[in-house]
Each structure stands twice: as C-alpha cells, then as structure tokens.
Design an enzyme around this catalytic site. Structure first.
Site, PDB file in Angstrom:
ATOM      1  N   LYS A 102      25.731  14.590 -27.623  1.00  0.00           N
ATOM      2  CA  LYS A 102      24.355  14.704 -27.129  1.00  0.00           C
ATOM      3  C   LYS A 102      23.580  15.577 -28.107  1.00  0.00           C
ATOM      4  O   LYS A 102      23.931  16.731 -28.357  1.00  0.00           O
ATOM      5  CB  LYS A 102      24.402  15.344 -25.742  1.00  0.00           C
ATOM      6  CG  LYS A 102      23.330  14.894 -24.813  1.00  0.00           C
ATOM      7  CD  LYS A 102      23.651  15.469 -23.450  1.00  0.00           C
ATOM      8  CE  LYS A 102      22.569  15.238 -22.467  1.00  0.00           C
ATOM      9  NZ  LYS A 102      22.725  16.154 -21.326  1.00  0.00           N
TER      10      LYS A 102
HETATM   11  C1  E4P Z   1      21.119  15.064 -18.606  1.00  0.00           C
HETATM   12  O1  E4P Z   1      21.535  14.495 -19.576  1.00  0.00           O
HETATM   13  C2  E4P Z   1      20.092  16.139 -18.667  1.00  0.00           C
HETATM   14  O2  E4P Z   1      20.544  17.200 -19.449  1.00  0.00           O
HETATM   15  C3  E4P Z   1      19.747  16.589 -17.262  1.00  0.00           C
HETATM   16  O3  E4P Z   1      19.530  15.443 -16.467  1.00  0.00           O
HETATM   17  C4  E4P Z   1      18.553  17.523 -17.211  1.00  0.00           C
HETATM   18  O4  E4P Z   1      18.210  17.742 -15.875  1.00  0.00           O
HETATM   19  P1  E4P Z   1      17.254  18.933 -15.393  1.00  0.00           P
HETATM   20  O5  E4P Z   1      15.862  18.627 -15.856  1.00  0.00           O
HETATM   21  O6  E4P Z   1      17.362  18.922 -13.906  1.00  0.00           O
HETATM   22  O7  E4P Z   1      17.782  20.202 -16.006  1.00  0.00           O
END
Ligand code: E4P
Length: 223
Positions: free
Chosen positions: A84
């Site tokens: 990621k």
């Molecule tokens: C997933 O890949 C993201 O990091 C996550 O959904 C972010 O979510 P949040 O905005 O609730 O922190």
C-alpha cells in the site's frame, strides 16, 4: 463485488472469514497501532494465514528508495501481499518500480478521480478513494467512486476501484451501485450489514412459535 475487512485485528478477520464472505484485508499504520504485542510483520503473517485474498501492507517511508525497500520486504512475507503506497509524486515513482518488479500495489489516500487515473497509469492494481473522509468535509465521496469506476471501465484499465474509509452500510450499497469492484469495511459495518431489526425479531418469533407448537404436541410425537 468483493468485500475486504479494514482491520489488523486477527479475531475480527477470523470471524468474517468463518462467515465465508471475506475476499481480502486492508491494514494501515493507524489500524496496526490498535493491536498490541506483535510486530507489523507478525500481524501480516497471521492475516495471510487466514485469507488467500489480497492483504494490503502500508509503507511509511516518504522517499522512493525507502518505500521500495519496505515494499520488497512486505512482498516476501506472502504471495498475497499488496504493498500500500500513498498517492504522491514519490508514491507514483515507487508504484512504477514495484510494477517493474512484479509486486502488486494498492494506492491509498486517493481523493479525486484524477489521482486514481495517475495511480492506475503508474501500475497500481488497487485504487483506494477514501469516501468517508470526503463526506466528513462536506464533499461527495461517492462521486469519486462513480467517476473513477467509469474511467476504468471506459478505457478497460487493468486496475480495480477499492472503496475505502467506509463509515456505514449505505456506503457499501452505494459503492456497489456505482461500480466499485471492491469495498473495504470496518468489522462493525460487516456486522451492521448482517442485521436488520425485522430479521432479528423474526428469528426470535420463529423460535418462540416453534417451542409453543412443540409444547402442544403429544409427548409420543416429540422427537
Ligand atoms: C483502507 O485502506 C484505509 O486505510 C481506511 O479505509 C481508512 O479509513 P478511515 O478514513 O476510517 O481512517
């Protein structure tokens, strides 16, 4: 549409996997910080032992070489790791290097369709627009999903739109209706999707009526 779990909590992953509906897992440094007692590598190994679907492991370096070094390390943990990488100039450079090495990536922190298009061109397999964080600032997160999903389909691009930052079950329905290939959900949203007050009430009533009918039966006919 594929459903991923957005967590680093092993028990949550085991639970949703046991329901037979888990297609993958996304983690990030914030989610890892909520776990305790294990290294990020240990958590990732455990997750990859539960699901064979894509498991996203996020880099924290902000320079290209640092991102590439972290990503290569994650990619050795298991075959289903997706590195990621945040949307940034260095992130794009790192993703194109990962593509050249055959390491799959998930571009995170996408807030516009143009960012998603750039990430796809740099070779990201997964494009993660954050709908909840856009809604939080009075923008329309789902519009990014709609636009990006249409661009990906129009040009037959080999990347998938992954709706992230999901806050509630309605986001999941809307992501599906707007052509998102994947949504990643907190455990609570998975649970909310299972339940409906009329379903839960119906289960209780059917059980009660069954017991009433059974109580009225002659003893010889009860099995
Ligand atoms: C997933 O890949 C993201 O990091 C996550 O959904 C972010 O979510 P949040 O905005 O609730 O922190």
């Amino acid at each position: 549409m594929k459903l991923f779990l957005d967590t680093a909590e092993i028990e949550e992953i085991r639970t949703v996997h046991s329901w037979g509906v888990l297609d993958g897992v996304t983690t990030n440094p914030t989610l890892f910080a909520k776990t305790s007692g294990m290294t990020y590598d240990e958590v990732l190994k455990l997750i990859c032992g539960i699901t064979s679907g894509p498991v996203s492991a996020e880099v924290v370096a902000d320079d290209v070489d640092g991102m590439v070094k972290e990503g290569r390390h994650f990619a050795k943990i298991a075959d289903n790791i997706y590195v990621k990488v945040p949307m940034s100039e260095n992130g794009l450079a790192a993703m194109s290097r990962f593509r050249a090495e055959g390491i799959r990536t998930n571009c995170t922190l996408i807030f516009t369709a143009n960012q998603g298009l750039l990430a796809a061109k740099a070779g990201a397999s997964l494009l993660s627009p954050f709908v909840g964080r856009l809604d939080d600032i009075n923008e329309d997160g789902m519009q990014v999903i709609r636009e990006l999903a249409e661009i990906i389909r129009f040009f037959d691009i080999d990347s998938e739109v992954l709706t992230a930052s999901v806050r509630h079950p309605r986001h999941v329905t809307e992501a599906a209706l707007n052509g998102s290939h994947i949504a990643t959900l907190p455990f609570k949203v998975f649970q909310q999707m299972v339940h409906h007050p009329l379903t839960d009430k119906g289960i209780v009533q059917f059980k009660k009526d069954w017991e009433t009918a059974r109580a009225a039966m002659p003893a010889a006919k009860k099995s």
